[in-house]
Design a protein around this motif. Structure first.
Motif, PDB file in Angstrom:
ATOM      1  N   ILE A  29      -4.878   6.481  -0.863  1.00 52.15           N
ATOM      2  CA  ILE A  29      -4.061   5.105  -0.703  1.00 52.15           C
ATOM      3  C   ILE A  29      -4.069   4.192  -2.049  1.00 52.15           C
ATOM      4  O   ILE A  29      -5.248   4.200  -2.614  1.00 52.15           O
ATOM      5  CB  ILE A  29      -4.840   4.492   0.298  1.00 52.15           C
ATOM      6  CG1 ILE A  29      -4.845   5.083   1.584  1.00 52.15           C
ATOM      7  CG2 ILE A  29      -4.155   2.849   0.357  1.00 52.15           C
ATOM      8  CD1 ILE A  29      -5.554   4.238   2.958  1.00 52.15           C
ATOM      9  N   GLN A  30      -2.954   3.810  -2.463  1.00 55.44           N
ATOM     10  CA  GLN A  30      -3.014   3.079  -3.803  1.00 55.44           C
ATOM     11  C   GLN A  30      -2.333   1.796  -3.378  1.00 55.44           C
ATOM     12  O   GLN A  30      -1.667   1.374  -2.382  1.00 55.44           O
ATOM     13  CB  GLN A  30      -2.166   3.745  -4.803  1.00 55.44           C
ATOM     14  CG  GLN A  30      -2.687   5.083  -5.195  1.00 55.44           C
ATOM     15  CD  GLN A  30      -1.712   5.913  -6.267  1.00 55.44           C
ATOM     16  OE1 GLN A  30      -0.629   6.006  -5.946  1.00 55.44           O
ATOM     17  NE2 GLN A  30      -2.349   5.958  -7.440  1.00 55.44           N
ATOM     18  N   LEU A  31      -2.854   0.751  -4.121  1.00 51.87           N
ATOM     19  CA  LEU A  31      -2.303  -0.552  -3.994  1.00 51.87           C
ATOM     20  C   LEU A  31      -1.491  -0.841  -5.136  1.00 51.87           C
ATOM     21  O   LEU A  31      -1.849  -0.847  -6.369  1.00 51.87           O
ATOM     22  CB  LEU A  31      -3.670  -1.449  -4.116  1.00 51.87           C
ATOM     23  CG  LEU A  31      -3.311  -3.138  -4.132  1.00 51.87           C
ATOM     24  CD1 LEU A  31      -2.582  -3.370  -2.600  1.00 51.87           C
ATOM     25  CD2 LEU A  31      -4.436  -3.799  -4.231  1.00 51.87           C
TER      26      LEU A  31
ATOM     27  N   PHE B 201       1.009  -0.969  -0.045  1.00 50.85           N
ATOM     28  CA  PHE B 201       0.010   0.026  -0.082  1.00 50.85           C
ATOM     29  C   PHE B 201       0.794   1.268   0.031  1.00 50.85           C
ATOM     30  O   PHE B 201       1.868   1.503   0.870  1.00 50.85           O
ATOM     31  CB  PHE B 201      -0.916  -0.047   1.324  1.00 50.85           C
ATOM     32  CG  PHE B 201      -1.677  -1.214   1.266  1.00 50.85           C
ATOM     33  CD1 PHE B 201      -2.904  -1.432   0.647  1.00 50.85           C
ATOM     34  CD2 PHE B 201      -1.212  -2.359   2.142  1.00 50.85           C
ATOM     35  CE1 PHE B 201      -3.499  -2.565   0.572  1.00 50.85           C
ATOM     36  CE2 PHE B 201      -1.801  -3.597   2.195  1.00 50.85           C
ATOM     37  CZ  PHE B 201      -2.945  -3.680   1.467  1.00 50.85           C
ATOM     38  N   ILE B 202       0.675   2.190  -0.994  1.00 51.54           N
ATOM     39  CA  ILE B 202       1.453   3.331  -0.790  1.00 51.54           C
ATOM     40  C   ILE B 202       0.230   4.442  -0.501  1.00 51.54           C
ATOM     41  O   ILE B 202      -0.772   4.746  -1.453  1.00 51.54           O
ATOM     42  CB  ILE B 202       1.942   3.784  -2.472  1.00 51.54           C
ATOM     43  CG1 ILE B 202       2.934   2.545  -2.874  1.00 51.54           C
ATOM     44  CG2 ILE B 202       2.597   4.962  -2.425  1.00 51.54           C
ATOM     45  CD1 ILE B 202       3.624   2.400  -4.140  1.00 51.54           C
TER      46      ILE B 202
ATOM     47  N   ASP C 269      -3.062   1.018  -8.427  1.00 53.27           N
ATOM     48  CA  ASP C 269      -4.440   1.379  -8.523  1.00 53.27           C
ATOM     49  C   ASP C 269      -4.925   2.013  -7.105  1.00 53.27           C
ATOM     50  O   ASP C 269      -4.507   1.640  -6.174  1.00 53.27           O
ATOM     51  CB  ASP C 269      -5.375   0.279  -9.030  1.00 53.27           C
ATOM     52  CG  ASP C 269      -5.077  -0.553 -10.297  1.00 53.27           C
ATOM     53  OD1 ASP C 269      -5.417   0.282 -11.226  1.00 53.27           O
ATOM     54  OD2 ASP C 269      -4.466  -1.436 -10.216  1.00 53.27           O
ATOM     55  N   GLU C 270      -5.837   3.045  -7.479  1.00 55.05           N
ATOM     56  CA  GLU C 270      -6.560   3.594  -6.207  1.00 55.05           C
ATOM     57  C   GLU C 270      -7.076   2.537  -5.246  1.00 55.05           C
ATOM     58  O   GLU C 270      -8.066   1.630  -6.105  1.00 55.05           O
ATOM     59  CB  GLU C 270      -7.440   4.651  -6.433  1.00 55.05           C
ATOM     60  CG  GLU C 270      -7.899   5.472  -5.396  1.00 55.05           C
ATOM     61  CD  GLU C 270      -8.639   6.605  -5.558  1.00 55.05           C
ATOM     62  OE1 GLU C 270      -9.388   7.121  -4.716  1.00 55.05           O
ATOM     63  OE2 GLU C 270      -8.916   6.871  -6.719  1.00 55.05           O
ATOM     64  N   LEU C 271      -6.779   2.458  -4.150  1.00 60.05           N
ATOM     65  CA  LEU C 271      -7.722   1.430  -3.345  1.00 60.05           C
ATOM     66  C   LEU C 271      -8.883   1.801  -2.884  1.00 60.05           C
ATOM     67  O   LEU C 271      -9.200   2.878  -2.189  1.00 60.05           O
ATOM     68  CB  LEU C 271      -6.726   1.011  -2.256  1.00 60.05           C
ATOM     69  CG  LEU C 271      -7.144  -0.058  -1.325  1.00 60.05           C
ATOM     70  CD1 LEU C 271      -7.445  -1.494  -2.039  1.00 60.05           C
ATOM     71  CD2 LEU C 271      -6.334  -0.334   0.069  1.00 60.05           C
TER      72      LEU C 271
END
Length: 161
Positions: A64-66, A25-26, A81-83
């Motif tokens: 949060i991006q995955l 997770f970013i 991708d956007e979580l």
């Protein structure tokens, strides 16, 4: 150059590169009171993400991006991708567990969803507002109510895509 905590040396170290073998997770964050200072935090464990979001008080989390491997996202390559939602799944009849990932581009899991009809979902993160009815037969109660079935949750999730 990346700065990361090294648990063996119990210190912050600099790294020239990072490698990932699992989804991570970013988070786009900024210090409270300084929104112009954009930074990123990287977390590799879904429960670390849950704890971070529950306890962080010095930063604002903007998104949060995955970062996911191709086997999970279905593309054959790593994607960012956007979580939208992260749900922990557990089988009440065994110790089997899994994660359900919902992004703006896809929904998938690290377990076979066909075999999880009786599993218990626990949402660890949701960008989608979760309604909480206060009155009526579906009202929230501190005394417990029948948990939403996994298939009910999947139907709700796929209808909002």
């Amino acid at each position: 150059m990346f700065l990361a905590y090294d648990p063996e040396k119990k210190a912050i170290r600099s790294w020239g590169h990072m490698e990932f073998e699992q989804p991570c997770f970013i988070l786009t964050i900024s210090p409270i009171g300084e929104p112009e200072l954009s930074r990123a935090a990287v977390l590799s464990d879904p429960f670390d993400l849950y704890r971070y979001l529950a306890t962080v008080d010095a930063v604002v989390v903007h998104s949060i991006q995955l970062l996911s491997p191709g086997e999970l996202n279905g593309t054959g390559t790593w994607c960012l991708d956007e979580l939208l939602e992260l749900t922990h799944l557990s089988d009440p009849k065994s110790t089997a567990k899994g994660m359900l990932y919902k992004t703006v581009a896809w929904i998938d899991s690290d377990v076979d969803l066909a075999s999880t009809a009786e599993w218990i979902p626990c949402v660890l993160f949701s960008k989608i507002p979760q309604p909480m009815p206060l009155f009526g037969s579906n009202a929230w109660s501190p005394f417990g109510s029948a948990p939403e079935t996994f298939h009910d949750m999947l139907a709700r999730s796929s209808s909002s895509l």
